[in-house]
Design an enzyme around this catalytic site. Structure first.
Site, PDB file in Angstrom:
ATOM      1  N   GLY A   1       0.817  -1.339  -0.064  1.00 18.83           N
ATOM      2  CA  GLY A   1      -0.142  -0.092  -0.044  1.00 18.83           C
ATOM      3  C   GLY A   1       0.775   1.301  -0.102  1.00 18.83           C
TER       4      GLY A   1
ATOM      5  N   THR B   1       1.461   3.320  -2.604  1.00 20.50           N
ATOM      6  CA  THR B   1       1.320   4.375  -3.115  1.00 20.50           C
ATOM      7  C   THR B   1      -0.157   5.120  -2.378  1.00 20.50           C
ATOM      8  N   GLY B   2      -0.556   4.708  -1.277  1.00 23.39           N
ATOM      9  CA  GLY B   2      -1.617   5.477  -0.486  1.00 23.39           C
ATOM     10  C   GLY B   2      -1.475   6.425   0.349  1.00 23.39           C
TER      11      GLY B   2
ATOM     12  N   ALA C   1      -5.028  -2.053   1.052  1.00 21.57           N
ATOM     13  CA  ALA C   1      -6.357  -2.636   1.197  1.00 21.57           C
ATOM     14  C   ALA C   1      -7.391  -1.803   0.358  1.00 21.57           C
TER      15      ALA C   1
ATOM     16  N   TYR D   1     -14.118  -8.964  -3.463  1.00 18.97           N
ATOM     17  CA  TYR D   1     -13.037  -8.394  -3.876  1.00 18.97           C
ATOM     18  C   TYR D   1     -12.150  -7.744  -2.258  1.00 18.97           C
TER      19      TYR D   1
ATOM     20  N   THR E   1      -8.361  -1.072  12.293  1.00 18.86           N
ATOM     21  CA  THR E   1      -9.171  -0.077  11.933  1.00 18.86           C
ATOM     22  C   THR E   1     -10.325   0.122  13.286  1.00 18.86           C
TER      23      THR E   1
ATOM     24  N   GLU F   1     -13.169   0.816  12.642  1.00 22.04           N
ATOM     25  CA  GLU F   1     -14.416   0.381  12.058  1.00 22.04           C
ATOM     26  C   GLU F   1     -14.635  -0.940  12.792  1.00 22.04           C
TER      27      GLU F   1
ATOM     28  N   TYR G   1     -16.180  -4.554   4.605  1.00 26.64           N
ATOM     29  CA  TYR G   1     -14.946  -3.866   4.935  1.00 26.64           C
ATOM     30  C   TYR G   1     -14.555  -4.134   6.375  1.00 26.64           C
TER      31      TYR G   1
ATOM     32  N   LYS H   1     -11.530  -6.869   7.815  1.00 26.47           N
ATOM     33  CA  LYS H   1     -10.353  -6.284   9.033  1.00 26.47           C
ATOM     34  C   LYS H   1     -10.431  -6.889  10.128  1.00 26.47           C
TER      35      LYS H   1
ATOM     36  N   HIS I   1      -7.714   9.010  10.162  1.00 22.84           N
ATOM     37  CA  HIS I   1      -6.805   9.984   9.970  1.00 22.84           C
ATOM     38  C   HIS I   1      -6.603  10.344   8.535  1.00 22.84           C
TER      39      HIS I   1
HETATM   40  P1  NAP Z   1      -5.468   4.252   0.598  1.00 20.53           P
HETATM   41  O1  NAP Z   1      -4.898   5.573   0.487  1.00 20.53           O
HETATM   42  O2  NAP Z   1      -6.679   3.671   0.293  1.00 20.53           O
HETATM   43  O3  NAP Z   1      -4.420   3.297   0.093  1.00 20.53           O
HETATM   44  C1  NAP Z   1      -4.391   2.043   0.125  1.00 20.53           C
HETATM   45  C2  NAP Z   1      -3.449   1.240  -0.709  1.00 20.53           C
HETATM   46  O4  NAP Z   1      -3.465  -0.112  -0.940  1.00 20.53           O
HETATM   47  C3  NAP Z   1      -2.912   1.713  -2.017  1.00 20.53           C
HETATM   48  O5  NAP Z   1      -1.582   1.979  -2.055  1.00 20.53           O
HETATM   49  C4  NAP Z   1      -3.285   0.790  -2.971  1.00 20.53           C
HETATM   50  O6  NAP Z   1      -2.738   0.785  -4.352  1.00 20.53           O
HETATM   51  C5  NAP Z   1      -3.168  -0.461  -2.129  1.00 20.53           C
HETATM   52  N1  NAP Z   1      -3.835  -1.699  -2.519  1.00 20.53           N
HETATM   53  C6  NAP Z   1      -5.274  -1.951  -2.794  1.00 20.53           C
HETATM   54  N2  NAP Z   1      -5.522  -2.808  -3.320  1.00 20.53           N
HETATM   55  C7  NAP Z   1      -4.517  -3.778  -3.103  1.00 20.53           C
HETATM   56  C8  NAP Z   1      -3.747  -5.031  -3.811  1.00 20.53           C
HETATM   57  N3  NAP Z   1      -4.997  -5.946  -4.115  1.00 20.53           N
HETATM   58  N4  NAP Z   1      -2.670  -5.483  -3.721  1.00 20.53           N
HETATM   59  C9  NAP Z   1      -1.816  -4.477  -3.359  1.00 20.53           C
HETATM   60  N5  NAP Z   1      -2.008  -3.205  -2.857  1.00 20.53           N
HETATM   61  C10 NAP Z   1      -3.525  -2.839  -2.868  1.00 20.53           C
HETATM   62  O7  NAP Z   1      -5.330   3.884   2.377  1.00 20.53           O
HETATM   63  P2  NAP Z   1      -4.829   4.578   3.499  1.00 20.53           P
HETATM   64  O8  NAP Z   1      -5.539   5.599   3.990  1.00 20.53           O
HETATM   65  O9  NAP Z   1      -3.213   5.135   3.369  1.00 20.53           O
HETATM   66  O10 NAP Z   1      -4.893   3.519   4.462  1.00 20.53           O
HETATM   67  C11 NAP Z   1      -3.858   2.577   4.931  1.00 20.53           C
HETATM   68  C12 NAP Z   1      -4.343   1.193   5.453  1.00 20.53           C
HETATM   69  O11 NAP Z   1      -4.890   1.642   6.707  1.00 20.53           O
HETATM   70  C13 NAP Z   1      -5.394   0.509   4.677  1.00 20.53           C
HETATM   71  O12 NAP Z   1      -5.282  -0.784   5.094  1.00 20.53           O
HETATM   72  C14 NAP Z   1      -6.731   1.162   5.498  1.00 20.53           C
HETATM   73  O13 NAP Z   1      -7.745   0.106   5.379  1.00 20.53           O
HETATM   74  C15 NAP Z   1      -6.200   1.330   6.911  1.00 20.53           C
HETATM   75  N6  NAP Z   1      -6.644   2.200   7.743  1.00 20.53           N
HETATM   76  C16 NAP Z   1      -6.925   3.436   7.321  1.00 20.53           C
HETATM   77  C17 NAP Z   1      -7.289   4.498   7.949  1.00 20.53           C
HETATM   78  C18 NAP Z   1      -7.510   5.929   7.617  1.00 20.53           C
HETATM   79  O14 NAP Z   1      -8.366   6.732   8.228  1.00 20.53           O
HETATM   80  N7  NAP Z   1      -6.892   6.491   6.551  1.00 20.53           N
HETATM   81  C19 NAP Z   1      -7.874   4.216   9.339  1.00 20.53           C
HETATM   82  C20 NAP Z   1      -7.836   2.838   9.812  1.00 20.53           C
HETATM   83  C21 NAP Z   1      -7.015   1.895   8.883  1.00 20.53           C
HETATM   84  P3  NAP Z   1      -2.954   1.302  -5.621  1.00 20.53           P
HETATM   85  O15 NAP Z   1      -2.541   3.022  -5.523  1.00 20.53           O
HETATM   86  O16 NAP Z   1      -2.705   0.771  -6.770  1.00 20.53           O
HETATM   87  O17 NAP Z   1      -4.525   1.369  -5.663  1.00 20.53           O
HETATM   88  O1  F7E Z   2     -16.583   8.507   5.999  1.00 12.84           O
HETATM   89  C1  F7E Z   2     -20.040   9.941   6.273  1.00 12.84           C
HETATM   90  C2  F7E Z   2     -20.007   8.544   6.132  1.00 12.84           C
HETATM   91  O2  F7E Z   2     -15.573   7.702   4.026  1.00 12.84           O
HETATM   92  C3  F7E Z   2     -16.821   9.019   7.374  1.00 12.84           C
HETATM   93  C4  F7E Z   2     -11.249   4.694   5.849  1.00 12.84           C
HETATM   94  O3  F7E Z   2      -9.843   5.278   5.771  1.00 12.84           O
HETATM   95  O4  F7E Z   2     -11.769   5.523   8.249  1.00 12.84           O
HETATM   96  C5  F7E Z   2     -12.254   5.357   6.794  1.00 12.84           C
HETATM   97  O5  F7E Z   2     -13.632   5.083   6.767  1.00 12.84           O
HETATM   98  C6  F7E Z   2     -18.111   9.342   7.629  1.00 12.84           C
HETATM   99  C7  F7E Z   2     -19.256   7.947   7.421  1.00 12.84           C
HETATM  100  O6  F7E Z   2     -14.315   7.185   6.249  1.00 12.84           O
HETATM  101  C8  F7E Z   2     -20.153  11.505   2.916  1.00 12.84           C
HETATM  102  O7  F7E Z   2     -21.206   7.687   6.008  1.00 12.84           O
HETATM  103  C9  F7E Z   2     -21.072  11.714   4.902  1.00 12.84           C
HETATM  104  O8  F7E Z   2     -20.089   7.960   8.544  1.00 12.84           O
HETATM  105  O9  F7E Z   2     -14.593   9.517   5.038  1.00 12.84           O
HETATM  106  P1  F7E Z   2     -15.443   8.339   5.258  1.00 12.84           P
HETATM  107  P2  F7E Z   2     -14.972   6.062   7.074  1.00 12.84           P
HETATM  108  O10 F7E Z   2     -15.893   5.288   6.315  1.00 12.84           O
HETATM  109  O11 F7E Z   2     -14.918   6.195   8.516  1.00 12.84           O
HETATM  110  C10 F7E Z   2     -11.875   4.179   8.642  1.00 12.84           C
HETATM  111  C11 F7E Z   2     -11.068   4.229  10.007  1.00 12.84           C
HETATM  112  C12 F7E Z   2     -10.848   3.054   7.759  1.00 12.84           C
HETATM  113  O12 F7E Z   2     -10.534   2.083   8.280  1.00 12.84           O
HETATM  114  C13 F7E Z   2     -11.404   3.045   6.318  1.00 12.84           C
HETATM  115  O13 F7E Z   2     -10.142   2.572   5.630  1.00 12.84           O
HETATM  116  O14 F7E Z   2     -18.880  10.348   6.873  1.00 12.84           O
HETATM  117  N1  F7E Z   2     -20.331  10.624   4.807  1.00 12.84           N
HETATM  118  N2  F7E Z   2     -21.161  11.977   3.548  1.00 12.84           N
HETATM  119  C14 F7E Z   2     -19.479  10.412   3.890  1.00 12.84           C
HETATM  120  N3  F7E Z   2     -18.649   9.750   3.722  1.00 12.84           N
HETATM  121  C15 F7E Z   2     -18.186   9.891   2.233  1.00 12.84           C
HETATM  122  N4  F7E Z   2     -17.070   9.155   2.087  1.00 12.84           N
HETATM  123  N5  F7E Z   2     -18.690  10.474   1.331  1.00 12.84           N
HETATM  124  C16 F7E Z   2     -19.773  11.330   1.684  1.00 12.84           C
HETATM  125  O15 F7E Z   2     -20.262  12.108   1.039  1.00 12.84           O
END
Ligand code: NAP
Ligand code: F7E
Length: 348
Positions: A9, A11-12, A83, A96, A128, A130, A152, A156, A182
């Site tokens: 991940g 590139t994320g 992810a 998927y 997470t 979640e 999701y 997780k 974050h």
């Molecule tokens: P993100 O920006 O969506 O990045 C996801 C990364 O996973 C991208 O590099 C993507 O690559 C890669 N990926 C997706 N499917 C893949 C596959 N089949 N094989 C290899 N790589 C794959 O996510 P993020 O916000 O940085 O989050 C990082 C991790 O923390 C994730 O596991 C997410 O679920 C978890 N998480 C995030 C948050 C948050 O608030 N950000 C909170 C809790 C947990 P491509 O560029 O090729 O698509």
């Molecule tokens: O939604 C509400 C939506 O998509 C936050 C991922 O990084 O954090 C992330 O998941 C809230 C939800 O993040 C819109 O219904 C309202 O209640 O920004 P979100 P998420 O679902 O919390 C967790 C910790 C992860 O692990 C995940 O990978 O906002 N909401 N209006 C909306 N959400 C989106 N996306 N778009 C709307 O227009």
């Protein structure tokens, strides 16, 4: 010789910040990238020619690629950040999502064992908030029962338990960081915070008319991604492998995020009405600039996330409030105001 880290991940959002963080600490950083028809590597473009940064083609759904890469790289630490990370999208592509988010973790663990690295290689799993889903207590800590509430989150939860299982069954150093939301200027554009900061910038510059959102009352504990990657590293530097809640200990609604983001972009917004009829009105012009669209509602939504980071603060010495909520919004809106200035055309 420096340590060797492998990041899935890369590139994320988090992968790019973690790469920078580990390179600064003197690591050799290897990242797994996927081939796609249109290259989307903008978050790590600045690292591509940096010494000690290497990229490998692979996929979390492809064991062979993972075994080959791990065998070649011989990592001291693996950060499994890959992810299908969008909760809403996981309802559209549940199979998927499970393959990558659940079985993908197992593939990494088994690849490490197959390569005979289970005693040398430490593994960080991106878990997470979640998992707390339909919350059973507020705030949530490491002892709060899980109640995942989306495909999701269910996937997780498998990742969390398989990490724990391999720690106990095989004595592997594997840990989960239960990270609350974050965000950053590198956040994907379909997550709610970035969607808001980009729209606020476009509306302020006359390049968009209106922003459509889903549940405005949803509550989140939002931190800054750059601060959170430090904690991932700290978790693996501790003497004992363990799981940690990573959060700020502050809670805000989507509505509140909107008000502050638009204010930073120079627009005072006032909300009136309820549910799908709620509207955000520009106080200066009386124009409706935010509306609710059921298109963004989820079949089941997580609405009350609020983390208690006491354990990480006490055991790791991590500071959860390095960047405040207001500072996070400032960083994101300032970035997007500049980005939108360069945009040609409108998003009306
Ligand atoms: P993100 O920006 O969506 O990045 C996801 C990364 O996973 C991208 O590099 C993507 O690559 C890669 N990926 C997706 N499917 C893949 C596959 N089949 N094989 C290899 N790589 C794959 O996510 P993020 O916000 O940085 O989050 C990082 C991790 O923390 C994730 O596991 C997410 O679920 C978890 N998480 C995030 C948050 C948050 O608030 N950000 C909170 C809790 C947990 P491509 O560029 O090729 O698509
Ligand atoms: O939604 C509400 C939506 O998509 C936050 C991922 O990084 O954090 C992330 O998941 C809230 C939800 O993040 C819109 O219904 C309202 O209640 O920004 P979100 P998420 O679902 O919390 C967790 C910790 C992860 O692990 C995940 O990978 O906002 N909401 N209006 C909306 N959400 C989106 N996306 N778009 C709307 O227009």
């Amino acid at each position: 010789m420096g340590k060797v880290a492998l990041i899935t991940g890369v590139t994320g959002q988090d992968g790019s910040y973690l790469s920078e963080f580990l390179l600064d600490k003197g690591y050799d950083v290897h990242g797994i990238i996927r081939r796609s028809s249109v290259e989307r590597r903008e978050r790590i473009a600045h690292l591509e020619r940096v010494k000690h940064f290497y990229m490998h083609y692979g996929d979390l759904t492809d064991s062979i690629s993972l075994i080959k890469i791990i065998k070649e790289v011989q990592p001291d630490e693996i950060y499994n950040l890959a992810a299908q990370s969008h909760v809403g999208v996981s309802f559209e592509v549940p199979e998927y999502t499970s393959d990558v988010v659940a079985t993908g973790v197992l593939r990494i663990l088994e690849a490490v064992r197959i390569c005979g690295l289970e005693k040398k290689c430490k593994i960080y799993q991106a878990s997470t908030s979640e998992l707390f889903g339909k919350v059973e207590e507020v705030p949530q800590n490491e002892n709060t029962p899980f109640h995942p509430y989306s495909p999701y989150a269910v996937a997780k939860q498998y990742g969390f338990w398989i990490i724990k299982e391999y720690r106990e069954a095989y004595g592997m150093f594997c840990c989960s960081g239960i990270l609350f939301n974050h965000e950053s200027e590198r956040r994907g554009e379909d997550f709610v915070t970035r969607k808001i900061t980009l729209a606020a910038a476009r509306i302020a510059q006359g390049k968009q008319d209106k922003l459509y959102l889903g549940n405005l009352s949803s509550l989140r504990d939002w931190g800054y991604a750059k601060d959170y990657v430090e904690c991932m590293w700290m978790i693996l530097q501790n003497d004992e492998p363990d799981d940690y809640v990573i959060a700020t200990g502050e809670q805000h609604s989507v509505r509140e995020f909107c008000v502050l983001a638009f204010r930073k972009a120079g627009i005072e917004i006032e909300f009136s009405g309820e549910g799908v009829n709620e509207k955000g009105i520009d106080k200066a012009t009386g124009k409706i600039i935010v509306e609710v669209s059921p298109e963004f509602y989820r079949p089941t939504d997580v609405v009350n996330l609020y983390g208690d980071p006491s354990k990480a603060r006490k055991k790791l010495g991590w500071n959860p409030t390095k960047t405040s909520f207001e500072e996070l919004i400032d960083i994101m809106v300032s970035h997007d105001m500049k980005l939108v200035e360069k945009e040609v055309g409108t998003q009306l």
